[in-house]
Design a protein around this motif. Structure first.
Motif, mmCIF file in Angstrom:
data_model
loop_
_atom_site.group_PDB
_atom_site.id
_atom_site.type_symbol
_atom_site.label_atom_id
_atom_site.label_comp_id
_atom_site.label_asym_id
_atom_site.label_seq_id
_atom_site.Cartn_x
_atom_site.Cartn_y
_atom_site.Cartn_z
ATOM 1 N N VAL A 1 -3.897 -1.920 -10.889
ATOM 2 C CA VAL A 1 -4.586 -1.531 -9.669
ATOM 3 C C VAL A 1 -5.890 -0.788 -9.964
ATOM 4 O O VAL A 1 -6.003 -0.073 -10.955
ATOM 5 C CB VAL A 1 -3.655 -0.647 -8.818
ATOM 6 N N ARG B 1 -8.781 2.066 -8.682
ATOM 7 C CA ARG B 1 -8.620 3.377 -8.049
ATOM 8 C C ARG B 1 -9.979 4.036 -7.836
ATOM 9 O O ARG B 1 -10.845 3.986 -8.709
ATOM 10 C CB ARG B 1 -7.742 4.262 -8.944
ATOM 11 N N GLU C 1 -7.413 9.663 -2.774
ATOM 12 C CA GLU C 1 -7.346 8.594 -3.770
ATOM 13 C C GLU C 1 -6.987 7.291 -3.071
ATOM 14 O O GLU C 1 -6.008 7.235 -2.322
ATOM 15 C CB GLU C 1 -6.297 8.946 -4.817
ATOM 16 N N ARG D 1 -6.216 3.114 -3.646
ATOM 17 C CA ARG D 1 -5.834 2.156 -4.692
ATOM 18 C C ARG D 1 -5.613 0.770 -4.111
ATOM 19 O O ARG D 1 -5.096 0.630 -2.998
ATOM 20 C CB ARG D 1 -4.551 2.590 -5.415
ATOM 21 N N ASP D 2 -5.962 -0.255 -4.898
ATOM 22 C CA ASP D 2 -5.649 -1.641 -4.550
ATOM 23 C C ASP D 2 -5.977 -2.520 -5.756
ATOM 24 O O ASP D 2 -6.850 -2.185 -6.552
ATOM 25 C CB ASP D 2 -6.449 -2.111 -3.329
ATOM 26 N N LEU E 1 -10.493 -2.269 -2.146
ATOM 27 C CA LEU E 1 -10.799 -0.948 -2.674
ATOM 28 C C LEU E 1 -12.106 -0.431 -2.069
ATOM 29 O O LEU E 1 -12.206 0.738 -1.669
ATOM 30 C CB LEU E 1 -10.908 -1.026 -4.200
ATOM 31 N N SER F 1 -9.932 -2.697 -10.780
ATOM 32 C CA SER F 1 -8.693 -3.426 -11.050
ATOM 33 C C SER F 1 -8.957 -4.445 -12.153
ATOM 34 O O SER F 1 -10.063 -4.991 -12.252
ATOM 35 C CB SER F 1 -8.202 -4.129 -9.780
ATOM 36 N N GLY G 1 -2.512 3.505 -12.424
ATOM 37 C CA GLY G 1 -3.580 3.294 -13.395
ATOM 38 C C GLY G 1 -3.110 3.625 -14.795
ATOM 39 O O GLY G 1 -2.201 4.439 -14.978
#
Length: 436
Positions: free
Chosen positions: A232, A234, A307, A309-310, A316, A348, A378
């Motif tokens: 992922v 971030r 934060e 994430r994706d 993102l 990512s 991560g």
């Protein structure tokens, strides 16, 4: 562990067949994990072994002692990373297969996050050394410094330094403003030579990292090995909310610019972004600091982190944009000034198909079912992916708990994972040799 008298000769197929019976020392692996867990054990629960702190330094010293006893050579680079290789290996001579993780934790974290991958990498290297296995592409184990960024506010510090992507490294500091240079010298690094921690282009043929899943999927499905296909991305935003500190009893509600209320609205909006709006996979407010933090005073300023994430880079970007939009909305409605700054972005990444195949082949050799899956956390691997192909192996996490005292994995699964790492190192030789 006695020698198993296995020799590495001939084509890769013969090489793998000749080493099919090689195994790590499970009891030794588990014992070392228990010993390492004593360093930074927190009286309040879990382990607090922050990156570049005295506790991480003690953990690195413990690892150096283990390596000396095993006849392995060690060095600490200018960024505080610990590098381990067999005595006959010269890291500078050729591209290497890099294997490892990190030993630092978050505050009251678990005993396995990162540490398991490092101890397993050292165990694999020791088994190769004990059995005189002649690898076409030599292995170097690494314990990266300050992966979490819990003390020095620069996550992936060590891997970024090694890969040459640590920009303005000496500007990093803790939340009290103490510079990283004050910590780095105590960790055995060299602030004045920080740039020298970067390896030359092409020096890493490939990178492998073994890790606990930090999620519930493998345990729920009863699968012992995860083959990671992607990690992922971030983005971390540092957000300052500035209102006006006033008397809590004499200031009318309509006249207030309450930074705490504004921050609370932002926090709830962050939750909605990843749930009701489904803009990105996850969005989290993990840090909050209020001032003056007094019961009978309206809060004047709040600092928080968000934060996002994706695994999809576009999501993102949209997640960050959504957070910034909510900050602007709350600022206009509350009268508080809100500033959001991106303090860290990691993209990512996908793992390399040949390394995925090596992990699958290793699991098949050992008769272990496996699942191809993404990583929602991560890892140093995504930093190394900037300069080399990467592969990752997961083992189950009990109840999916991580970054908390309850983090745990069954001993049998820990041993299985380390054996898969060993055979992945053997199986990755073809992919790594293509980079040499």
């Amino acid at each position: 562990m006695p020698k198993q008298n296995l020799q590495a000769r001939g084509p890769v197929d013969g090489f793998l067949e000749g080493h099919a019976g090689l195994r790590i020392d499970g009891a030794r692996l588990l014992d070392r994990l228990e010993e390492l867990a004593k360093i930074g054990a927190d009286p309040a629960g879990g382990i607090t072994r922050l990156g570049l702190s005295a506790q991480e330094n003690a953990a690195m010293a413990y690892l150096r002692d283990l390596c000396a006893e095993a006849g392995l050579a060690t060095e600490t680079d200018p960024a505080g990373n610990l590098l381990v290789h067999r005595p006959r290996t010269r890291r500078e001579a050729a591209p290497v297969l890099l294997v490892g993780s990190h030993v630092d934790t978050v505050v009251q974290g678990g005993r396995l996050d990162g540490a398991y991958g490092v101890i397993a990498a050292l165990e694999v290297l020791q088994v190769l050394h004990e059995n005189d296995v002649d690898l076409p592409v030599e292995m170097v184990a690494v314990a990266f410094a300050n992966e979490e960024g819990a003390l020095i506010q620069t996550p992936f510090w060590g891997s970024r330094a090694l890969c040459g992507s640590l920009e303005d490294g000496l500007a990093a500091e803790d939340r009290a403003g103490r510079p990283v240079s004050a910590y780095l010298a105590q960790a055995g690094g060299s602030p004045e030579r920080l740039a020298d921690a970067a390896w030359s282009p092409g020096a890493i043929a490939a990178y492998l990292e073994l890790h606990i899943e930090q999620g519930p999927s493998l345990e729920r499905l009863g699968v012992p090995i995860g083959v990671v296909d992607g990690i992922v991305g971030r983005t971390i935003l540092d957000i300052d909310v500035v209102g006006e500190a006033q008397h809590a009893g004499t200031t009318p509600m309509a006249d207030r610019r309450d930074a705490m209320v504004a921050a609370a609205e932002i926090i709830l909006a962050v939750q909605r972004i990843a749930t009701e709006d489904a803009v990105c996979a996850t969005a989290t407010t993990g840090y909050l600091e209020a001032h003056p933090n007094v019961t009978n005073t309206i809060t004047g300023t709040v600092r928080l982190t968000v934060e996002v994430r994706d695994t999809d880079p576009a999501k993102l970007v949209r997640g960050e944009a959504a957070v910034r939009s909510e900050c602007a909305r709350v600022s206009a409605a509350s009268g508080c000034a809100v500033e959001a700054r991106a303090s860290m972005r990691s993209r990512s990444v996908s793992t390399a198909p040949p390394l995925r195949d090596a992990v699958r082949g290793a699991a098949d050799t050992l008769g272990l079912p496996h699942l191809t899956m993404p990583s929602g956390a991560g890892h140093d691997a995504q930093i190394v992916a900037l300069v080399a192909p990467i592969g990752m192996i997961f083992v189950p996490s009990k109840r999916g708990i991580s970054h908390a005292p309850g983090e745990d994995t069954a001993p049998a699964d820990l041993v299985h994972g380390a054996n898969v790492l060993l055979h992945s190192v053997l199986g990755a030789q073809t992919a790594a040799a293509e980079r040499v």
